[in-house]
Design a protein around this motif. Structure first.
Motif, PDB file in Angstrom:
ATOM      1  N   PHE A 118       0.834  -1.200   0.000  1.00  0.00           N
ATOM      2  CA  PHE A 118       0.000   0.000   0.000  1.00  0.00           C
ATOM      3  C   PHE A 118       0.873   1.256   0.000  1.00  0.00           C
ATOM      4  N   ILE A 119       1.890   1.271   0.839  1.00  0.00           N
ATOM      5  CA  ILE A 119       2.788   2.429   0.910  1.00  0.00           C
ATOM      6  C   ILE A 119       3.598   2.569  -0.375  1.00  0.00           C
ATOM      7  N   ILE A 120       4.043   1.444  -0.938  1.00  0.00           N
ATOM      8  CA  ILE A 120       4.784   1.495  -2.206  1.00  0.00           C
ATOM      9  C   ILE A 120       3.920   2.094  -3.304  1.00  0.00           C
ATOM     10  N   GLY A 121       2.642   1.694  -3.353  1.00  0.00           N
ATOM     11  CA  GLY A 121       1.729   2.251  -4.345  1.00  0.00           C
ATOM     12  C   GLY A 121       1.542   3.746  -4.174  1.00  0.00           C
ATOM     13  N   ARG A 162      -6.674  11.536  -4.474  1.00  0.00           N
ATOM     14  CA  ARG A 162      -7.390  10.495  -5.202  1.00  0.00           C
ATOM     15  C   ARG A 162      -6.409   9.573  -5.924  1.00  0.00           C
ATOM     16  N   MET A 163      -5.407  10.151  -6.538  1.00  0.00           N
ATOM     17  CA  MET A 163      -4.408   9.357  -7.248  1.00  0.00           C
ATOM     18  C   MET A 163      -3.585   8.508  -6.285  1.00  0.00           C
ATOM     19  N   ILE A 164      -3.165   9.098  -5.184  1.00  0.00           N
ATOM     20  CA  ILE A 164      -2.350   8.376  -4.206  1.00  0.00           C
ATOM     21  C   ILE A 164      -3.115   7.192  -3.633  1.00  0.00           C
ATOM     22  N   LEU A 165      -4.361   7.421  -3.240  1.00  0.00           N
ATOM     23  CA  LEU A 165      -5.168   6.349  -2.658  1.00  0.00           C
ATOM     24  C   LEU A 165      -5.451   5.247  -3.680  1.00  0.00           C
ATOM     25  N   ALA A 166      -5.753   5.633  -4.910  1.00  0.00           N
ATOM     26  CA  ALA A 166      -6.060   4.656  -5.953  1.00  0.00           C
ATOM     27  C   ALA A 166      -4.865   3.747  -6.222  1.00  0.00           C
ATOM     28  N   PHE A 167      -3.678   4.321  -6.327  1.00  0.00           N
ATOM     29  CA  PHE A 167      -2.486   3.508  -6.582  1.00  0.00           C
ATOM     30  C   PHE A 167      -2.147   2.644  -5.376  1.00  0.00           C
ATOM     31  N   GLY A 168      -2.333   3.190  -4.173  1.00  0.00           N
ATOM     32  CA  GLY A 168      -2.067   2.406  -2.974  1.00  0.00           C
ATOM     33  C   GLY A 168      -2.925   1.157  -2.918  1.00  0.00           C
ATOM     34  N   LEU A 169      -4.204   1.288  -3.265  1.00  0.00           N
ATOM     35  CA  LEU A 169      -5.126   0.146  -3.214  1.00  0.00           C
ATOM     36  C   LEU A 169      -4.857  -0.848  -4.339  1.00  0.00           C
ATOM     37  N   THR A 170      -4.580  -0.358  -5.539  1.00  0.00           N
ATOM     38  CA  THR A 170      -4.343  -1.276  -6.658  1.00  0.00           C
ATOM     39  C   THR A 170      -3.049  -2.063  -6.490  1.00  0.00           C
ATOM     40  N   PHE A 171      -2.109  -1.519  -5.742  1.00  0.00           N
ATOM     41  CA  PHE A 171      -0.849  -2.229  -5.522  1.00  0.00           C
ATOM     42  C   PHE A 171      -1.005  -3.382  -4.525  1.00  0.00           C
TER      43      PHE A 171
END
Length: 259
Positions: A118-121, A162-171
């Protein structure tokens, strides 16, 4: 037997779910309050992708309440990241009663890797994707429309969060698929067979999550997703047989006891 899956009525499951959700909400509230004390510092950090594109750009707030609610949004995401290990632990504890004894031991790997990915994303989005996306929009406005960029604090921060959260979840994809394989719920053969469909799905997800129409920012999400899927297939080939072997041993022990 210790390895017998416990059964509980629906009301007990709902009560357990309520308890876990209350703990998660309280933890996020505490994390948000702690982060709110550093909201000004966090705001300066979130400005970095914009300043990386153009150091002369400034942010403006357009209403009296905009700074406060912007600080709250920043604090909420930062607070969630801060308490994310506890959140993922509560999620695990909710599903734990449905697991075998050997599967319950996966709690620490689950918490560690879900938090890590999550943090990496989030970092991947912040340092690599956001500068590209912001740069695209600014250049498009300057070149195509001949307009000067003036960003609202509210809109800019909402976009970044929004971008940060979206990438965190998809990772979280490789962690989730690896866990499902370890629990025997997903087979390597199924993942291999579903690969072509997932590749298409990855680009659809990237197109939805990344609001920029340029191919570069979409590829920066789609490619890691596809790479993570391939890693998940590799992990499933290692983890799934271990799950099946243990379940076969349980069945064998039960048959001997019944005889």
């Amino acid at each position: 037997m210790d390895n017998q899956l416990p059964e509980a009525p629906l009301t007990e499951h709902l009560a357990e779910l309520r308890t876990r959700l209350i703990r998660i909400v309280l933890a996020v509230i505490i994390g948000t309050v702690v982060a709110f004390t550093k909201a000004n510092y966090l705001f300066e950090i979130l400005k970095m992708p914009l300043l990386k594109v153009n150091p002369n750009l400034k942010l403006y707030f357009l209403s009296p309440t905009e700074p406060f609610f912007t600080a709250f949004k920043i604090s909420f995401l930062a607070g969630f990241i801060l308490v994310s290990p506890f959140v993922f632990y509560q999620i695990w504890k909710f599903i734990e009663p449905a697991l075998y004894e050997h599967e319950k031991k996966l709690v620490f790997p689950f918490v560690i890797f879900t938090t890590l990915f999550f943090i990496i994303g989030c970092l991947f989005s912040f340092y690599l994707v956001l500068p590209v996306a912001i740069g695209f929009f600014i250049n498009f406005g300057n070149i195509q429309l001949g307009a000067e960029a003036i960003f609202s604090v509210k809109e800019y921060i909402s976009f970044v969060l929004r971008m940060i959260l979206a990438f965190g979840l998809t990772f979280e994809l490789p962690v989730v698929l690896s866990l499902l394989a370890r629990l025997g719920l997903v087979t390597p053969e199924f993942l291999v067979k579903s690969r072509p469909y997932f590749i298409v799905l990855a680009f659809i997800i990237a197109a939805i999550i990344t609001p920029t129409p340029d191919a570069i920012s979409q590829l920066m999400l789609a490619v890691p997703l596809i790479l993570f899927y391939e890693i998940s297939i590799f992990m499933a080939k290692y983890l799934y047989p271990k799950s099946m072997k243990y379940k076969e041993e349980i069945v064998s022990v039960k048959e001997k006891i019944e005889v």
